[in-house]
Scaffold this motif. Sequence first.
Motif, mmCIF file in Angstrom:
data_model
loop_
_atom_site.group_PDB
_atom_site.id
_atom_site.type_symbol
_atom_site.label_atom_id
_atom_site.label_comp_id
_atom_site.label_asym_id
_atom_site.label_seq_id
_atom_site.Cartn_x
_atom_site.Cartn_y
_atom_site.Cartn_z
ATOM 1 N N ASP A 240 0.017 8.768 7.361
ATOM 2 C CA ASP A 240 -0.490 8.001 6.220
ATOM 3 C C ASP A 240 0.564 7.084 5.611
ATOM 4 O O ASP A 240 0.225 6.161 4.877
ATOM 5 C CB ASP A 240 -1.058 8.942 5.145
ATOM 6 C CG ASP A 240 -2.375 9.541 5.623
ATOM 7 O OD1 ASP A 240 -2.999 8.927 6.524
ATOM 8 O OD2 ASP A 240 -2.755 10.617 5.132
ATOM 9 N N ASP A 241 1.849 7.354 5.901
ATOM 10 C CA ASP A 241 2.862 6.469 5.318
ATOM 11 C C ASP A 241 3.301 5.363 6.285
ATOM 12 O O ASP A 241 4.204 4.589 5.978
ATOM 13 C CB ASP A 241 4.076 7.282 4.831
ATOM 14 C CG ASP A 241 4.760 8.011 5.986
ATOM 15 O OD1 ASP A 241 4.170 8.045 7.091
ATOM 16 O OD2 ASP A 241 5.875 8.542 5.791
ATOM 17 N N LYS A 243 3.514 1.864 7.846
ATOM 18 C CA LYS A 243 3.232 0.574 7.203
ATOM 19 C C LYS A 243 2.586 -0.360 8.220
ATOM 20 O O LYS A 243 3.231 -0.737 9.201
ATOM 21 C CB LYS A 243 4.537 -0.015 6.672
ATOM 22 C CG LYS A 243 5.152 0.869 5.601
ATOM 23 C CD LYS A 243 6.549 0.417 5.232
ATOM 24 C CE LYS A 243 7.103 1.344 4.161
ATOM 25 N NZ LYS A 243 8.562 1.316 4.086
ATOM 26 N N GLU A 414 -5.814 0.527 2.919
ATOM 27 C CA GLU A 414 -5.064 0.819 4.149
ATOM 28 C C GLU A 414 -3.782 -0.007 4.248
ATOM 29 O O GLU A 414 -2.734 0.497 4.611
ATOM 30 C CB GLU A 414 -5.935 0.560 5.387
ATOM 31 C CG GLU A 414 -6.959 1.636 5.667
ATOM 32 C CD GLU A 414 -6.342 3.023 5.831
ATOM 33 O OE1 GLU A 414 -5.253 3.144 6.423
ATOM 34 O OE2 GLU A 414 -6.956 3.995 5.352
ATOM 35 N N ASN A 417 -1.242 1.326 1.784
ATOM 36 C CA ASN A 417 -1.086 2.782 1.780
ATOM 37 C C ASN A 417 -1.452 3.349 0.415
ATOM 38 O O ASN A 417 -0.624 3.941 -0.290
ATOM 39 C CB ASN A 417 0.344 3.187 2.165
ATOM 40 C CG ASN A 417 0.611 2.921 3.634
ATOM 41 O OD1 ASN A 417 -0.290 2.517 4.359
ATOM 42 N ND2 ASN A 417 1.835 3.136 4.064
#
Length: 453
Positions: A240-241, A243, A414, A417
Motif C-alpha cells: 500500500d505504500d 508510489k 491510489e 496513497n
Amino acid sequence: MENRGSFGSKLGIILASAGSAVGLGNVWRFPTEVGENGGAAFILVYIICVLLLGVPLMVAEFIVGRNTHKNPVDAYRTLAPKTGWVLQGLLGVFTAWFILSYYSVVAGWTLKYLVSAVVNQVTTMSDSSAFFVSFTQNPWMPVVYMAAVLLMTHWVIVRGVQGGIERYSKMMMPMLLLIIAVLVVCSFAMPGTVEGLKFLLWPDFSKLDGGVLLSGMGQAFFSLSVGMGCLCSYASYFTDDAKLFKTAGSVALIDTIVAVMSGFIIFPAVFSVQEVAPDAGPGLVFITLPTVFQMAFAHVPLIGWLFAIMFYLLLLLAALTSMMSLHEPVTSFLLERFKMSRRAATWVVTASCIALGTLCALSFGPLSEVRFLFGMTFFDFFDFVSAKIIMPLGGILLSIFVGWYLPKSLVIKEITNSQTLHFPRWLFVGFFFLVRWVAPLAITAIFVNELLS
Ligand code: PFF
C-alpha cells in the motif's frame, strides 16, 4: 482475503516491473524499428510517446491492480461489478497467454544463440544468414529451445511472488544492467562509433511521417508492457505504500535507457561492418550481429567471443523477466478463479504455451505453408492479433475505464496513497487530461492505421 503474497520491497517492485518492460522489445525490436524508421527522429517520437502515453497508462494499470489486489479478471469484476468490463480483464489474460506463446519462440532463438556463442559457433560460422534460416526451419530444434525457456520461466513462477518473481528479478535485472554497461563500452571501441552515434543522435526530421509516428507509439506500448494484464497483475502484489507515479517513472526511465543503450551497442557495431545495412530488419541481431562478432573475433578472439556471449545472455535475461510477467497474470487467474494450486496453475499455463508455441516455432519450417488471414503464418498471426489488435484495444479500454468510468476519488486515492503523498495540482490535471483525452484518441489513431495498412 486469502494470503496471495506481495512484493517484499519497493526495490523489488521496481525491478520486477522494469523486468516486465525491459525485454526483446528493447534489445531486439527497438533497434530494428530505429533502423527501419530513420534513427534519431524515431527515438524522439518514441520518447515523447513514452512520456505522454506510456507513463500515464502504466499508472492507470497500476491503479486497477493495486486497488483490488486481484488478478486482472477479478480486478475488473470488483471495480465494475455486473458490467461488461470483466471482458477487459479477460482480454488482458488472454493476450498475455497469446504473447507468451510466440514471444517464447524468439526467446528460444536467443537461448540457441547463447549456446552457440559459448561453443564459439557464432564467431566462426561461415554464413550467418544460412545458419539462422537452417535453425528456424529445423522441424524440432526451435521447439526444444522454446520449451526450454518456458520451463525456465515456469521454475520462477512456481516459486510465487516473493520467492520467485521478486527474487529472480533482483538477481537478473542488475546483471542485465551491468552487461549493457560493459557492452556499450566495448561497442564504443569499434571503428564505426562516430557514424553509429550520428545515426542515433542526429535527428533527420525529413524522415518524420505518419508511419514513424505510429511506429513510435506502437513501440512505446509494447516496450512498456502497457494495455493488458501484466502490469495490473504485478500491481496487485504492490504494497500500500508503493508510489505509483514514482514506480511508473522509474520503470519508464530504466526501459528507455536500456533501449537507447541497445542502440548504442548495436549501431556502432553495425556501422563498423561496412556491408551491413542498419535497416536490416528483424534479422539484425540474429544475422547482422554475428558478422560483427566475427570481425571482432578476427581481431581479438577473446573479445569477440565474450562480446557474443554477453550480448545473447543480455537478450535472454531480458526475455525471461518479460516472460515471467506474461506468465503470472494467466497463472494467478487460474489459481484464484478455479481455486487451483500454484503448481497446477503454473503447469497448465506452461504446457498450453508449449503447445501453442510449437505451432509458432514451426511456422518458419514445416508449418510455413499453413496460412491464415492475409497469408499470415501462425507466428505472424499471433503477433498481429496480440500486438496490433488486442494491445491497442486494451489500451483504449484501459484509458476509458480509469479516465471516465472509475470515480475520480478512487483514482486520486491510489495515486496519493490515501492522501499521504502530495503532488502539485498540475500533475493531477495533466494526468487526467492524458488518460481521458490524449490516450484514447492517439491509440485509436494507431489502431485504425494498423488495420488499414
Ligand atoms: N515489454 C516487453 C518487451 O519490451 O519485450 C514485452 C511485453 C511484455 C509486452 C509484457 C507486453 C507485455 F504485457
